[in-house]
Design a protein around this motif. Structure first.
Motif, PDB file in Angstrom:
ATOM      1  N   GLY A   1       0.822  -1.195   0.000  1.00 16.29           N
ATOM      2  CA  GLY A   1       0.000   0.000   0.000  1.00 16.29           C
ATOM      3  C   GLY A   1       0.856   1.245   0.000  1.00 16.29           C
ATOM      4  N   GLY A   2       0.206   2.367  -0.074  1.00 15.31           N
ATOM      5  CA  GLY A   2       0.914   3.640  -0.057  1.00 15.31           C
ATOM      6  C   GLY A   2       0.565   4.449   1.171  1.00 15.31           C
ATOM      7  N   ALA A   3       1.347   5.459   1.431  1.00 14.25           N
ATOM      8  CA  ALA A   3       1.102   6.379   2.532  1.00 14.25           C
ATOM      9  C   ALA A   3       1.797   7.696   2.213  1.00 14.25           C
ATOM     10  CB  ALA A   3       1.615   5.817   3.853  1.00 14.25           C
ATOM     11  N   THR A   4       1.524   8.677   3.041  1.00 19.63           N
ATOM     12  CA  THR A   4       2.250   9.946   2.948  1.00 19.63           C
ATOM     13  C   THR A   4       3.116  10.072   4.188  1.00 19.63           C
ATOM     14  OG1 THR A   4       0.454  10.990   1.711  1.00 19.63           O
ATOM     15  CG2 THR A   4       2.043  12.449   2.767  1.00 19.63           C
ATOM     16  N   TRP A   5       4.394  10.304   3.975  1.00 19.97           N
ATOM     17  CA  TRP A   5       5.343  10.392   5.084  1.00 19.97           C
ATOM     18  C   TRP A   5       6.183  11.650   4.924  1.00 19.97           C
ATOM     19  CZ3 TRP A   5       5.803   8.234   9.660  1.00 19.97           C
ATOM     20  CH2 TRP A   5       7.003   8.341  10.363  1.00 19.97           C
ATOM     21  N   ARG A   6       6.014  12.569   5.844  1.00 18.78           N
ATOM     22  CA  ARG A   6       6.759  13.838   5.804  1.00 18.78           C
ATOM     23  C   ARG A   6       6.617  14.512   4.437  1.00 18.78           C
ATOM     24  NH1 ARG A   6       9.852  14.290  10.331  1.00 18.78           N
ATOM     25  NH2 ARG A   6      11.242  15.851   9.424  1.00 18.78           N
ATOM     26  N   GLN A   7       5.356  14.618   4.015  1.00 16.08           N
ATOM     27  CA  GLN A   7       4.967  15.284   2.763  1.00 16.08           C
ATOM     28  C   GLN A   7       5.476  14.569   1.505  1.00 16.08           C
ATOM     29  OE1 GLN A   7       6.299  17.587   5.436  1.00 16.08           O
ATOM     30  NE2 GLN A   7       4.149  17.279   5.991  1.00 16.08           N
ATOM     31  N   ARG A   8       5.825  13.300   1.630  1.00 18.75           N
ATOM     32  CA  ARG A   8       6.255  12.528   0.458  1.00 18.75           C
ATOM     33  C   ARG A   8       5.376  11.300   0.297  1.00 18.75           C
ATOM     34  NH1 ARG A   8      12.482  11.079   0.103  1.00 18.75           N
ATOM     35  NH2 ARG A   8      11.735  10.431  -1.954  1.00 18.75           N
ATOM     36  N   ALA A   9       5.122  10.935  -0.965  1.00 22.22           N
ATOM     37  CA  ALA A   9       4.459   9.667  -1.231  1.00 22.22           C
ATOM     38  C   ALA A   9       5.458   8.539  -0.988  1.00 22.22           C
ATOM     39  CB  ALA A   9       3.962   9.619  -2.671  1.00 22.22           C
TER      40      ALA A   9
END
Length: 464
Positions: free
Chosen positions: A424-432
């Motif tokens: 899956g995907g996520a957003t981490w520190r404004q990054r995909a």
């Protein structure tokens, strides 16, 4: 005299054709577990429309119902019990635990009271003691067996709410929240969504949360935690759902204990690090918390659903989840409903008992350690293929990125499409980022390498 429907079901129970059909279907499914696509194809998902029929007007054929469920339903499952499903923190299922669950399903016990099910009561008592030993928790810690960490967090914070208000002379059960003294909730900006959900459901209010900054790994910054007091519920993490990082429980629990604050540790998958000789340093100090939430169906690989609330303030837990009724027959033995929101619930401790009994202390140590080893392998092989690994791989979570967000998102899409593995995907520190959770006992070194190759091919396609 039995009715025609009763006679039909008596016959089905005794002749066992339905159960033979279910057994054959289950065995056929199990035989294909490790060769199955990690996620079903669109066509098999579309075939689920077969279930969308008008309400049946008469009784059906039990064998045909099982066959339909297998023929249409089985192909549309996510292969989370296999070795290449990394999309969410979904564990596999230990075979001995699956067998125990089958038997428990035939028992069909209501585990609310000892009087309803002596065996369920006993297994819960045994699991409670084993969990205290495995996780190094205080001797007075009580356990409640719930559906998952979402419910366990709700229970832990409900107990904390009760105790914090009781310490200020306010009985929440009798008086409610109107005009109640304030409750402070302090937690990190990376707290799991279930924490926010529980705070909202308990009427404390999301806007009243005191959010604390985190470092680049998602750990709460200890020096940024405000001064604590006896009106405070401090919520810490043992395993960030994205990065896998652990808050500094030893420092913060010590500080909270001095202030007489309540500490809840959200350890859905990470709390099991305490049972691993090479990873227990991650949970140092957790024993000084007041309550803990953890899942069996994640790292421990019990079948779903298996959540646990652990609380050393047993009186607060029981009071917060209180239930009454003249028909309720409490006993001198364990009555499980005292420690959960539900009254009626299945005997879910059965498969937890079977899992711990089967693995033993050394097996649990090996299981948890192996998940970490496979996560480290995943990170290492992806780095060798010029992917960027964002996090420190301290447990079972790996965060990966490509050269830009567009390529990252497309890579996720093409990996999912391939069926080789599922992420899956996520957003981490404004990054995909690509979020990889290594959770199944069945994941081998070969599964990791095969999955990395799927990543490489998907990124190549994304670049084109």
């Amino acid at each position: 005299m039995a009715s025609s429907l009763q006679n039909k079901m008596f016959r089905e129970l005794l002749e066992k054709e339905i159960f033979e059909a279910a057994k054959l279907s289950a065995f056929e499914y199990a035989d294909g577990t490790f060769s199955r696509r990690a996620y079903p194809m669109k066509a098999t998902i579309s075939a689920l429309e077969r279930f969308a029929e008008d309400l049946p007007q008469s009784t059906g054929d039990g064998v045909e119902i099982i066959r339909l469920l297998h023929a249409v339903g089985s192909p549309a499952t996510a292969a989370s019990t296999g070795g290449r499903y990394f999309g969410f923190v979904n564990g596999g299922a230990i075979p001995a635990a699956l067998g125990a669950r089958w038997l428990a399903d035939f028992w069909d016990q209501n585990s609310a009271l000892f009087k309803m099910s002596p065996v369920s009561s006993k297994l819960e008592s045994v699991c409670e003691a084993w969990l205290r030993e495995l996780l190094g928790l205080p001797a007075e810690t009580a356990a409640g067996f719930v559906s998952g960490t979402s419910s366990a967090i709700l229970c832990g914070l409900a107990a904390g709410r009760y105790r914090v208000l009781q310490n200020q002379g306010w009985d929440i059960n009798a008086k409610g929240l109107r005009n109640a003294p304030p409750i402070r909730v302090v937690t990190s900006k990376q707290a799991h969504g279930t924490v926010v959900k529980a705070v909202a459901m308990l009427g404390i209010g999301i806007e009243n949360i005191e959010w604390v900054d985190v470092d680049d790994q998602g750990r709460i910054i200890t020096d940024a935690v405000p001064e604590l007091d006896e009106t405070t519920i401090l919520i810490l993490q043992a395993g960030n759902v994205n990065s896998g990082c652990f808050d500094a429980c030893e420092i913060l629990c010590g500080r909270a204990n001095v202030a007489n604050a309540w500490v809840h540790v959200d350890g859905a998958f990470g709390l099991w690090a305490a049972a691993c000789s090479t990873l227990s340093h991650l949970t140092r100090g957790i024993e000084a918390a007041t309550s803990w939430s953890v899942d069996g169906h994640k790292t421990l690989n019990t079948p779903y659903d298996s959540g646990i609330i652990l609380c050393r303030d047993k009186a607060a837990l029981v009071a917060a989840l209180q239930a009454s009724g003249s028909y309720i027959i409490y006993s001198d033995n364990r009555d499980g409903m005292l420690y959960t929101p539900e009254m009626s619930r299945r005997a879910r401790a059965t498969e937890l008992w079977a899992t711990i009994k089967y693995l033993g202390k050394s097996g649990i140590d090996e299981l948890v350690s192996e998940l970490h080893t496979r996560a480290v392998q995943m990170a290492s092989e992806l780095l060798a293929e010029d992917f960027e690994v964002i996090n420190e791989v301290v447990f079972n979570q790996v965060l990966v990125a490509c050269e830009n967000d567009v390529i990252t998102d497309r890579t996720i899409e093409y990996v999912q499409e391939s069926g080789e593995c599922w992420v899956g995907g996520a957003t981490w520190r404004q990054r995909a980022v690509i979020r990889i959770s290594v959770c199944s006992w069945a994941t081998t070194a070969e599964d990791i390498s095969r999955s990395v190759q799927a990543f490489v091919e998907a990124r190549g396609r994304a670049r084109r």
